[in-house]
Design a protein around this motif. Sequence first.
Motif, mmCIF file in Angstrom:
data_model
loop_
_atom_site.group_PDB
_atom_site.id
_atom_site.type_symbol
_atom_site.label_atom_id
_atom_site.label_comp_id
_atom_site.label_asym_id
_atom_site.label_seq_id
_atom_site.Cartn_x
_atom_site.Cartn_y
_atom_site.Cartn_z
ATOM 1 N N UNK A 1 63.422 -37.160 -48.748
ATOM 2 C CA UNK A 1 62.623 -38.040 -49.602
ATOM 3 C C UNK A 1 63.521 -38.696 -50.649
ATOM 4 N N UNK A 2 64.338 -37.902 -51.296
ATOM 5 C CA UNK A 2 65.238 -38.442 -52.312
ATOM 6 C C UNK A 2 66.257 -39.406 -51.691
ATOM 7 N N UNK A 3 66.764 -39.053 -50.530
ATOM 8 C CA UNK A 3 67.790 -39.874 -49.884
ATOM 9 C C UNK A 3 67.241 -41.216 -49.417
ATOM 10 N N UNK A 4 66.133 -41.187 -48.707
ATOM 11 C CA UNK A 4 65.657 -42.396 -48.040
ATOM 12 C C UNK A 4 64.790 -43.294 -48.922
ATOM 13 N N UNK A 5 64.257 -42.761 -50.025
ATOM 14 C CA UNK A 5 63.406 -43.576 -50.884
ATOM 15 C C UNK A 5 64.097 -43.978 -52.183
ATOM 16 N N UNK A 6 65.354 -43.635 -52.321
ATOM 17 C CA UNK A 6 66.078 -43.957 -53.553
ATOM 18 C C UNK A 6 66.079 -45.453 -53.839
ATOM 19 N N UNK A 7 66.115 -46.269 -52.795
ATOM 20 C CA UNK A 7 66.203 -47.725 -52.975
ATOM 21 C C UNK A 7 64.864 -48.375 -53.307
ATOM 22 N N UNK A 8 63.769 -47.633 -53.228
ATOM 23 C CA UNK A 8 62.439 -48.217 -53.405
ATOM 24 C C UNK A 8 61.959 -48.207 -54.850
ATOM 25 N N UNK A 9 62.608 -47.414 -55.698
ATOM 26 C CA UNK A 9 62.095 -47.218 -57.046
ATOM 27 C C UNK A 9 61.032 -46.149 -57.113
ATOM 28 N N UNK A 10 60.900 -45.367 -56.051
ATOM 29 C CA UNK A 10 59.922 -44.277 -56.037
ATOM 30 C C UNK A 10 60.219 -43.295 -57.160
ATOM 31 N N UNK A 11 59.139 -42.765 -57.758
ATOM 32 C CA UNK A 11 59.309 -41.772 -58.815
ATOM 33 C C UNK A 11 59.861 -40.489 -58.206
ATOM 34 N N UNK A 12 60.963 -40.025 -58.754
ATOM 35 C CA UNK A 12 61.626 -38.827 -58.253
ATOM 36 C C UNK A 12 61.603 -37.732 -59.316
ATOM 37 N N UNK A 13 60.826 -36.682 -59.117
ATOM 38 C CA UNK A 13 60.844 -35.579 -60.074
ATOM 39 C C UNK A 13 62.256 -35.034 -60.231
ATOM 40 N N UNK A 14 62.564 -34.525 -61.423
ATOM 41 C CA UNK A 14 63.893 -33.994 -61.675
ATOM 42 C C UNK A 14 64.204 -32.761 -60.857
ATOM 43 N N UNK A 15 63.171 -32.017 -60.458
ATOM 44 C CA UNK A 15 63.335 -30.819 -59.636
ATOM 45 C C UNK A 15 62.463 -30.957 -58.401
ATOM 46 N N UNK A 16 62.701 -30.104 -57.411
ATOM 47 C CA UNK A 16 61.923 -30.166 -56.169
ATOM 48 C C UNK A 16 60.864 -29.080 -56.090
ATOM 49 N N UNK A 17 60.738 -28.287 -57.149
ATOM 50 C CA UNK A 17 59.654 -27.323 -57.194
ATOM 51 C C UNK A 17 59.163 -27.186 -58.625
ATOM 52 N N UNK A 18 57.947 -26.732 -58.762
ATOM 53 C CA UNK A 18 57.344 -26.541 -60.071
ATOM 54 C C UNK A 18 56.432 -25.323 -60.012
ATOM 55 N N UNK A 19 55.921 -24.930 -61.155
ATOM 56 C CA UNK A 19 54.952 -23.840 -61.185
ATOM 57 C C UNK A 19 53.593 -24.432 -60.820
ATOM 58 N N UNK A 20 53.073 -24.063 -59.668
ATOM 59 C CA UNK A 20 51.808 -24.623 -59.193
ATOM 60 C C UNK A 20 50.629 -24.029 -59.961
ATOM 61 N N UNK A 21 49.725 -24.909 -60.382
ATOM 62 C CA UNK A 21 48.537 -24.462 -61.102
ATOM 63 C C UNK A 21 48.682 -24.485 -62.607
ATOM 64 N N UNK A 22 49.814 -24.927 -63.105
ATOM 65 C CA UNK A 22 50.078 -24.846 -64.548
ATOM 66 C C UNK A 22 49.706 -26.105 -65.317
ATOM 67 N N UNK A 23 49.369 -27.207 -64.627
ATOM 68 C CA UNK A 23 49.128 -28.484 -65.298
ATOM 69 C C UNK A 23 47.619 -28.735 -65.395
ATOM 70 N N UNK A 24 47.111 -28.782 -66.615
ATOM 71 C CA UNK A 24 45.675 -28.964 -66.812
ATOM 72 C C UNK A 24 45.301 -30.371 -67.245
ATOM 73 N N UNK A 25 46.266 -31.138 -67.743
ATOM 74 C CA UNK A 25 46.028 -32.529 -68.154
ATOM 75 C C UNK A 25 47.198 -33.362 -67.661
ATOM 76 N N UNK A 26 47.023 -34.685 -67.509
ATOM 77 C CA UNK A 26 48.160 -35.516 -67.116
ATOM 78 C C UNK A 26 49.350 -35.265 -68.040
ATOM 79 N N UNK A 27 50.505 -34.977 -67.437
ATOM 80 C CA UNK A 27 51.661 -34.512 -68.199
ATOM 81 C C UNK A 27 52.904 -35.325 -67.878
ATOM 82 N N UNK A 28 53.520 -35.950 -68.888
ATOM 83 C CA UNK A 28 54.753 -36.702 -68.634
ATOM 84 C C UNK A 28 55.940 -35.771 -68.441
ATOM 85 N N UNK A 29 56.742 -36.062 -67.438
ATOM 86 C CA UNK A 29 57.973 -35.301 -67.194
ATOM 87 C C UNK A 29 59.084 -36.297 -66.885
#
Length: 391
Positions: A337-365
Amino acid sequence: MRTVSLNVGFMPLVDAAPLVIARELGFAEEEGLDLSLQGAPSWSTLRDRLALGQIEAAHMLSPVPIAMALGLGGMATRFDALCVLSINGNVIGVSREMAQDLKANGARLDFLDATTTGQALSSLNKDIRIGVPFPFSMHAELLYYWLDSIGLPSPQGLDVRTIPPPLMSQAIAAGEIDAFCVGEPWGSIAVENGHGELILPGQSIWQFAPEKVLAVRHDWAEAEQDLTGRLMRAVWKAGRWLGDPTKLSTIAEVLSWPEYLGVSAEIIERALSGQMVISQRGETRRVPRMIGFFEGAASFPWKSQAAWIGNRMATRFGLDRVQAAKAASDVFRSDLYRKHLASTGAEMPGASQKVEGAISVPTPVASKAGTLILQPDRFFNGAIFDSSQTS
């Protein structure tokens, strides 16, 4: 750029929209691809066609590539999930007879409250025959997680039956099942036909569940890296287009064509807009993020989402949870995903995993493109899943 034909399989569901739109609105053509979209009668048929090389890619249930990596289901071919095609999109419904039993029992139903509705089902104190489209599906994972969490021992307490999505309404009408969990529009079709009532959207169990993925054979992705990238970019562009709320009527109209879903555009638009009709009496409920294709990096294949699925399967089938989570994570190809979509301007999270279930409101990262707003991903019971702590 030489145009290349690709055979891509799909099931007739609203969440096949990224593939349909990629073909019909020219995003595939921009990438030099001629997508031949081929409908399948069942998920097992679609899986087998991909494994046998009869098609190059497929609209696929997110747990299927993970189950195969864990040696479940009898297919040894490795599939890779290149991206997530859709978030959420499922509904849980019951037959008219069960709906009447619930009311007669004084059960309280809240369409957006999984705890209250789950307790209402448990209060019936009876075995439930429930239809799901495939044993290895987000439908099954959500059901087991939900009902186990509210005290119904699953899968021992459920009689789970596999029924292709377009046949779910017929199965309810024939008395073969008491309830179902299915992707839209087929839950709404059961309501429209007067065979069932909807009691819960899947997003009330997990607010950001990866429902379908774009799957290919691992060896094909390795051998055809240019085509892999072109396909991913076409689908990502389609997802971005789908994320525009002003396009809902157009999306519904295209999906309604006979070669795709072959049902009324009005019924399809219910899921796209989140304005769900839950009974033949015309009761409606507004479901936030009923289905998503783009917002909040919806198409990013989070390795932690895959690990959650792998962990759940390992628990159910008696596998090593650490090994299962690792094998599952390897299937979600955030690296591609990171390799092939880099040229599109796709939003790329800084990490490839997160703590699932921890976000209760829209959160900027932080993201490679600036600031990414992650959407709520809470589990209904407040649990969190940290894949780094799997043991």
